[in-house]
Design an enzyme around this catalytic site. Structure first.
Site, PDB file in Angstrom:
ATOM      1  CG  ASP A 477      -2.066   0.856   1.033  1.00 28.08           C
ATOM      2  OD1 ASP A 477      -2.315   1.300  -0.165  1.00 28.08           O
ATOM      3  OD2 ASP A 477      -2.820   0.908   1.838  1.00 28.08           O
ATOM      4  CD  GLU A 480       0.094   6.039  -3.352  1.00 28.31           C
ATOM      5  OE1 GLU A 480      -0.565   5.213  -3.936  1.00 28.31           O
ATOM      6  OE2 GLU A 480       0.362   6.412  -2.207  1.00 28.31           O
ATOM      7  CG  ASP A 541      -8.122   4.517  -0.930  1.00 22.05           C
ATOM      8  OD1 ASP A 541      -7.970   3.384  -1.210  1.00 22.05           O
ATOM      9  OD2 ASP A 541      -7.555   5.294  -0.128  1.00 22.05           O
TER      10      ASP A 541
END
Length: 799
Positions: A477, A480, A541
């Site tokens: 996860d 970024e 998401d």
């Protein structure tokens, strides 16, 4: 109410919003921490100096090396009828002493030929004293050069190279590089200042900018766009599918949803409907203006001080094959990964994990993976690679028991460590984190520096201990937010390392997974060019809305057109509890993507909705599991050819003009067309490429063109290409229990079709096998094949 009262009320409301735990996303385009860097702004700043590529002043055809003369320009302003006009104009040198610096510099240019379809063009804006010896983005670190595949000839005013698939012309003055297909159609060309003499719009040609603020330079590679040309790709972009007329900022970003222009998975690659693709071989921020400012100009604004561009000639399949030959094809994931993944935010304990496993089997929901998200640590989100002993008394036995019942375990983790994390001091003591210019941390968190081999070794050691306990795969996860101003072990700043961070992160997890488990598999959110080598990635998401469901499809299709074979998303959306009617329609869409996971705000488990929903979910899931032989064979072929499992219609039908216009349906593999229901309806308009198509559920037959088609019992439209034998397998509750020795070939054929083909790939098989089924009178025959000693084929001729 008085003005002062309104002001006070507004302040209280804003303070409440800032304190609300739900308001946690970054506001985009607000110049806040880690906001995407838009390089195009530097090319619009009249304080900067610009250098336009003007003429080829020297060239060696044997080596493909030469020099380009650049002319110096500045923006000049002029007031006219109450408007301030701004246009580039020739500028004299402003350096002192005047004898020491070039007014019109001569700078290197090079052309190379990677294959008979792939051309590499390199230009620089200044000397390269620290060239990169190997590129992490390229499969072998360096690109091959095969000049022998292109025949050289001298032409009037320049040079020409020809292969069996295309032609490249290099014209000396004005300097142009023109790329044609094998039939002589111009695909694209560099743009020279003289190409804009017929317009008042101030447009920059192929050039570079020198910033007056720090004398740094960036390239602006300008190429032509032709009428009706369409552009696709650029990674997992959720905006309109066709990028023509858009400005795309390629900067890895926590997009905080999927209905805005930023991207978790930018990829500096795109393809054109004219028959070419482009890979911008850089990790700096890049902005591409695909005719948004000036309709006929494709402006690639590259943060780097050189331009390294690969052009691929051919149809979409050719382009993807060539691009992934260069940057890597996806590894083939294990069979169980193609089963259903059950998740939510989050299972907090061993008991919850065992309970959901029990109920999945109780309610007969075929499943292969149970995912534990952010709550398996002592403190939710505090990733320290240790199961919370109070809630997971024997995690190893739990995972062993789950595996016996056909469940693999996936664990969430991330590469950021808060000051309260038990590993924070160790990371700092061992110098494993990204530093700032003073040697401190750029953020409060320690961000692992994956450009440091010692960091990778330390990190992989943490994952290995969990693999040893029984974990099967990790959720990779975030990734970024690598600090743009950070100083990395590689010796480069975040300007070069930020976009590379997801690739390094993906690689680190995938390689330890391959070493310890024997397969390459991750579940990652962020990417860059080359990340497709390390499947798989999911769509971030998503909001729980119809619009988000539609945006997921556009994002997945765009990522597939950027070299990624495998992709998934959160079925039902992520951000809030999924409305039952949305979840019902989203479920079969998820079942017809390469991988499928339900995840997000609870509840996610289908038995926690209505009885009708549970039955519908089970039917969609059963459909996928019975189709596993088709899915598995298509996955193998996609991984070998660089094709997406979920592919735009024009990948298979490039000569169908209508196929280039559709972004709300797709092909699942080569033979199944899928049209999800994005609204609460029972039918929808569906475009079918030329040929005959048969509804998978209702068995109705349709010819190519537009049709209004009713969904079947499972709320989705699924059609099969005429002449396809779809391999099916007996239903099992996990792939572990499937019997691959007995397959059924369901033949979808119109009245005039007497033969069909199936593609089959067996677990632990060597290659995809094509099986031919022929109807002779009332008999159906399966041709002798390489799998006849391993599997028996039962046939059903669908009418």
């Amino acid at each position: 109410m008085k003005h002062s009262q309104l002001t006070t009320l507004f302040s209280i409301c804003m303070f409440g919003l800032l304190l609300s735990p739900k308001v946690s996303a970054q506001i985009q385009n607000a110049e806040v921490l880690n906001a995407p860097i838009d390089i195009s702004k530097d090319f619009q700043n009249y304080l900067n100096t610009f250098y336009f590529a003007d003429e080829l002043t020297g060239f060696d055809p044997a080596t493909g090396k030469g020099t380009i003369k650049y002319l110096r320009y500045n923006y000049k302003t002029r007031q006219a009828f109450n408007n301030m006009m701004m246009k580039p104009d020739v500028e004299k040198a402003n350096e002192f002493p005047t004898t020491e610096y070039e007014d019109s510099p001569l700078l290197p240019f090079q052309i190379q030929f990677v294959s008979d379809r792939t051309i590499r063009i390199k230009t620089t804006s200044g000397p390269q004293f620290h060239p990169e010896k190997e590129s992490l983005m390229l499969i072998d670190g360096v690109a091959p050069n095969h000049p022998e595949l292109w025949k050289y000839s001298k032409i009037e005013g320049g040079h020409k190279y020809t292969s069996k698939h295309g032609v490249v012309e290099i014209l000396s003055k004005p300097w142009h590089v023109k790329i044609y297909d094998e039939k002589g159609k111009l695909l694209t060309s560099t743009l020279h200042d003289s190409d804009f003499k017929n317009t008042y719009t101030p447009t920059l040609p192929f050039s570079y900018v020198r910033r007056n603020s720090d004398y740094s330079r960036s390239m602006g590679a300008a190429f032509s766009l032709e009428p009706d040309e369409k552009i696709f790709g650029c990674g997992e972009s959720f905006t309109q599918f066709n990028k023509r007329g858009q400005k795309v900022v390629l900067w890895t970003d926590d997009a905080n949803g999927i209905q805005n222009e930023t991207m978790y998975k930018p990829v500096p690659f795109y393809m054109s409907s004219r028959g070419y693709g482009v890979f911008m071989h850089h990790s700096t921020p890049i902005t591409v203006d695909f005719g948004r400012y000036y309709a006929s100009a494709n402006e690639m604004y590259i943060g780097d001080d050189e331009a390294d561009l690969f052009f691929f000639i051919g149809e979409p399949k050719d382009i993807l094959d060539q691009y992934t030959d260069l940057t890597g094809k996806a590894a083939m994931p294990p069979l169980w990964s193609f089963g259903f993944w059950m998740s939510r935010i989050t299972y907090f304990s061993e008991k919850e994990g065992r309970d959901v496993a029990r109920d999945l089997r109780k309610y007969k929901i075929p499943t292969d993976v149970i995912h534990f998200d952010t709550g398996w640590f002592d403190v939710d989100w505090r990733n320290n690679y240790e199961f919370a002993k109070s809630r997971f008394p024997d995690a190893q036995k739990m995972m062993s028991d789950l595996k016996e019942d056909g469940f693999q375990v996936c664990l969430w983790q991330l590469p950021y460590f808060t000051p309260k994390n038990t590993l924070f001091n160790e990371i700092m003591d061992k110098n494993l984190a990204v530093r700032d210019r003073k040697g401190n941390l750029p953020y409060e968190d320690a961000v692992l520096d994956f450009s440091n081999p010692e960091t990778v070794t330390w990190y992989q050691g943490k994952l290995k201990k969990l693999f040893d306990q029984g974990v099967s795969v990790f959720k990779v996860d975030f990734g970024e937010a690598a600090p743009p101003e950070g100083i990395y072990h590689s010796g480069r700043t975040g300007f070069y390392e930020h976009n590379l961070y997801p690739l390094r992160y993906n690689k680190a997890v995938a390689e330890i997974t391959q070493k310890e488990k024997g397969y390459t598999l991750i579940w990652a959110r962020s990417t860059w060019a080359g990340s497709q080598r390390y499947p798989l990635h999911w769509g971030g998401d998503a909001e729980t809305t119809n619009g988000a469901m539609s945006a997921e499809l556009r994002g997945g299709l765009s990522l597939g057109l950027s070299g990624f074979s495998f992709w998934s998303h959160d079925v039902g959306g992520f951000a809030t509890k999924s409305p039952e009617n949305l979840y019902r329609r989203w479920t079969p869409f998820g079942m017809f993507t390469s991988h499928v996971r339900s995840h997000g705000e609870p509840p996610r488990e289908p038995w926690l909705y209505s009885k009708d929903f549970l039955e519908g979910f089970r039917k969609a899931d059963n459909m996928r599991y019975e189709l596993m032989p088709y899915i598995y064979a298509q996955a193998k072929e996609s991984s070998q050819k660089g094709l997406p499992m979920m592919r735009a219609l024009f990948v298979e039908y490039p000569n169908d003009p209508g196929a280039w216009l559709v972004d709300n349906e797709y092909l699942f593999g080569s033979s199944i067309l899928v049209a999800p229901l994005f609204e609460e309806v029972t039918e929808r308009d569906v475009y079918l490429p030329a040929g005959t198509w048969i509804d998978y559920q209702t068995k109705k037959v349709y010819e190519g063109g537009w049709h209004k088609i009713k969904a079947g019992e499972v709320p989705i439209v699924v059609l099969v290409k005429d002449g396809t034998a779809l391999p099916h397998i007996g239903l099992a509750q996990s792939t572990k229990d499937m019997d691959w020795s007995k397959l059924t070939l369901k033949v979808y054929a119109s009245d005039k079709t007497t033969s069909a083909t199936a593609k089959v790939f067996l677990p632990n098989g060597d290659a995809v096998q094509e099986i031919t089924v022929t109807k002779k009178g009332n008999n159906v025959e399966v041709a002798p094949n390489a799998l006849s000693t391993k599997t028996t084929f039962k046939t059903e001729w669908i009418k």
